[in-house]
Scaffold this motif. Structure first.
Motif, PDB file in Angstrom:
ATOM      1  N   LEU A 242     -60.415  24.324  -2.772  1.00 34.44           N
ATOM      2  CA  LEU A 242     -61.090  25.619  -2.876  1.00 34.44           C
ATOM      3  C   LEU A 242     -62.445  25.482  -3.575  1.00 34.44           C
ATOM      4  CD1 LEU A 242     -60.871  28.765  -2.565  1.00 34.44           C
ATOM      5  CD2 LEU A 242     -59.954  28.769  -4.896  1.00 34.44           C
TER       6      LEU A 242
ATOM      7  N   TRP B 194     -60.073  31.792  -0.038  1.00 37.49           N
ATOM      8  CA  TRP B 194     -59.582  32.177  -1.364  1.00 37.49           C
ATOM      9  C   TRP B 194     -58.272  32.934  -1.300  1.00 37.49           C
ATOM     10  CZ3 TRP B 194     -58.546  37.182  -2.587  1.00 37.49           C
ATOM     11  CH2 TRP B 194     -59.108  38.176  -1.778  1.00 37.49           C
TER      12      TRP B 194
ATOM     13  N   VAL C 141     -54.936  21.809  -4.025  1.00 38.39           N
ATOM     14  CA  VAL C 141     -55.470  22.930  -3.247  1.00 38.39           C
ATOM     15  C   VAL C 141     -56.579  23.648  -4.016  1.00 38.39           C
ATOM     16  CG1 VAL C 141     -53.324  23.211  -1.958  1.00 38.39           C
ATOM     17  CG2 VAL C 141     -53.670  24.537  -4.051  1.00 38.39           C
ATOM     18  N   THR C 142     -56.512  23.640  -5.338  1.00 38.62           N
ATOM     19  CA  THR C 142     -57.597  24.204  -6.142  1.00 38.62           C
ATOM     20  C   THR C 142     -58.850  23.347  -5.995  1.00 38.62           C
ATOM     21  OG1 THR C 142     -56.010  25.096  -7.737  1.00 38.62           O
ATOM     22  CG2 THR C 142     -58.296  24.899  -8.468  1.00 38.62           C
TER      23      THR C 142
ATOM     24  N   PHE D 234     -56.979  26.155   2.701  1.00 36.04           N
ATOM     25  CA  PHE D 234     -57.232  26.411   1.286  1.00 36.04           C
ATOM     26  C   PHE D 234     -58.711  26.508   0.931  1.00 36.04           C
ATOM     27  CE2 PHE D 234     -52.836  24.960   1.207  1.00 36.04           C
ATOM     28  CZ  PHE D 234     -52.274  25.983   0.460  1.00 36.04           C
TER      29      PHE D 234
ATOM     30  N   TYR E 162     -50.836  31.317  -2.467  1.00 34.66           N
ATOM     31  CA  TYR E 162     -50.175  30.083  -2.910  1.00 34.66           C
ATOM     32  C   TYR E 162     -49.909  30.132  -4.413  1.00 34.66           C
ATOM     33  CZ  TYR E 162     -49.237  25.015  -2.428  1.00 34.66           C
ATOM     34  OH  TYR E 162     -48.658  23.772  -2.378  1.00 34.66           O
TER      35      TYR E 162
ATOM     36  N   TRP F 234     -55.355  30.597  -1.060  1.00 31.31           N
ATOM     37  CA  TRP F 234     -55.123  29.996  -2.378  1.00 31.31           C
ATOM     38  C   TRP F 234     -54.421  30.978  -3.307  1.00 31.31           C
ATOM     39  CZ3 TRP F 234     -56.483  31.292  -7.318  1.00 31.31           C
ATOM     40  CH2 TRP F 234     -56.302  30.310  -8.310  1.00 31.31           C
TER      41      TRP F 234
END
Length: 247
Positions: free
Chosen positions: A236, A173, A232-233, A170, A179, A176
């Motif tokens: 990132l 990008w 996960v954000t 993750f 996802y 992500w």
């Protein structure tokens, strides 16, 4: 004889409705089973915020749960088999119900409704259940290969640390973004699916119950969307370094 005559007098739509009752129940029960699994999985993923040691300990605990009664990873394999059977039954029941519905009401008319000026069912989620389900299925397969099939990883760190695998994935990008798309499909699928499942098993009496079920569906779907996307954000945005294997 009386039963045969009574059945023969039913309309095509009535016969289709009776023949799909069991399959709708199967779809509802397996769907709710998967919602329970997702809530548990989301809770585990939130441990990413606590760092490598906490997340890897959680992942290892799943492998050793109920030992020595069960073999190493025995609990995980039981969960996998049950969920695989649930997914298979959910897909099969969805196909059966869809086919019988199309036969009963005609192709192209399944989503028609007189309750909306557009002449279609009222929610966008209800009209996207099939393609949303396909997106989710493809994503789950890719997700399992990426994070569960550690034999595909040649790097020792990636094989030993679940946290390292998640961070490595993750920080990119495009992973992500994929996802996010899959989670949005899950949100729409669950919003309609939860409401439909509870309706199928009989928890739907009057306008008040309908509103409450609709609210519950949005809340559960929203919690899962935020709960899965948040860690996960964070990865990132913060771009943490790939960790080493803990002792």
């Amino acid at each position: 004889m009386v039963l045969a005559v009574a059945t023969a007098t039913l309309t095509t739509k009535q016969r289709a409705a009776r023949s799909t009752v069991v399959w709708k129940a199967v779809m509802a029960i397996t769907g709710l089973l998967m919602v329970g699994f997702l809530l548990f999985h989301m809770y585990g993923n939130l441990k990413l915020f606590s760092g490598q040691a906490a997340y890897d300990t959680y992942a290892e605990h799943l492998r050793t749960m109920l030992e020595p009664i069960l073999a190493h990873r025995g609990f995980l394999w039981i969960v996998r088999v049950v969920m695989l059977a649930g997914v298979a039954l959910h897909i099969i029941s969805a196909i059966v119900v869809t086919k019988k519905s199309l036969v009963a009401v005609g192709v192209g008319k399944r989503y028609e409704s007189g309750k909306n000026r557009s002449g279609m069912q009222r929610t966008y989620a209800s009209r996207t259940m099939r393609w949303g389900g396909v997106i989710i299925f493809v994503f789950v397969v890719a997700h399992l290969l990426q994070f569960t099939a550690t034999s595909l990883r040649t790097d020792a760190v990636m094989q030993a640390s679940a946290y390292a695998r998640v961070v490595f994935a993750f920080e990119q990008w495009w992973v992500w973004l994929a996802y996010l798309i899959a989670l949005t499909a899950v949100l729409l699928h669950l919003r309609h699916g939860i409401w439909s499942a509870f309706t199928t098993i009989g928890l739907h009496v009057g306008p008040s119950a309908r509103r409450n079920l609709n609210a519950l569906a949005w809340i559960v779907a929203g919690v899962l969307w935020v709960g899965f996307l948040a860690p996960v954000t964070w990865i990132l945005i913060t771009q943490p370094a790939i960790p080493t294997v803990t002792a």
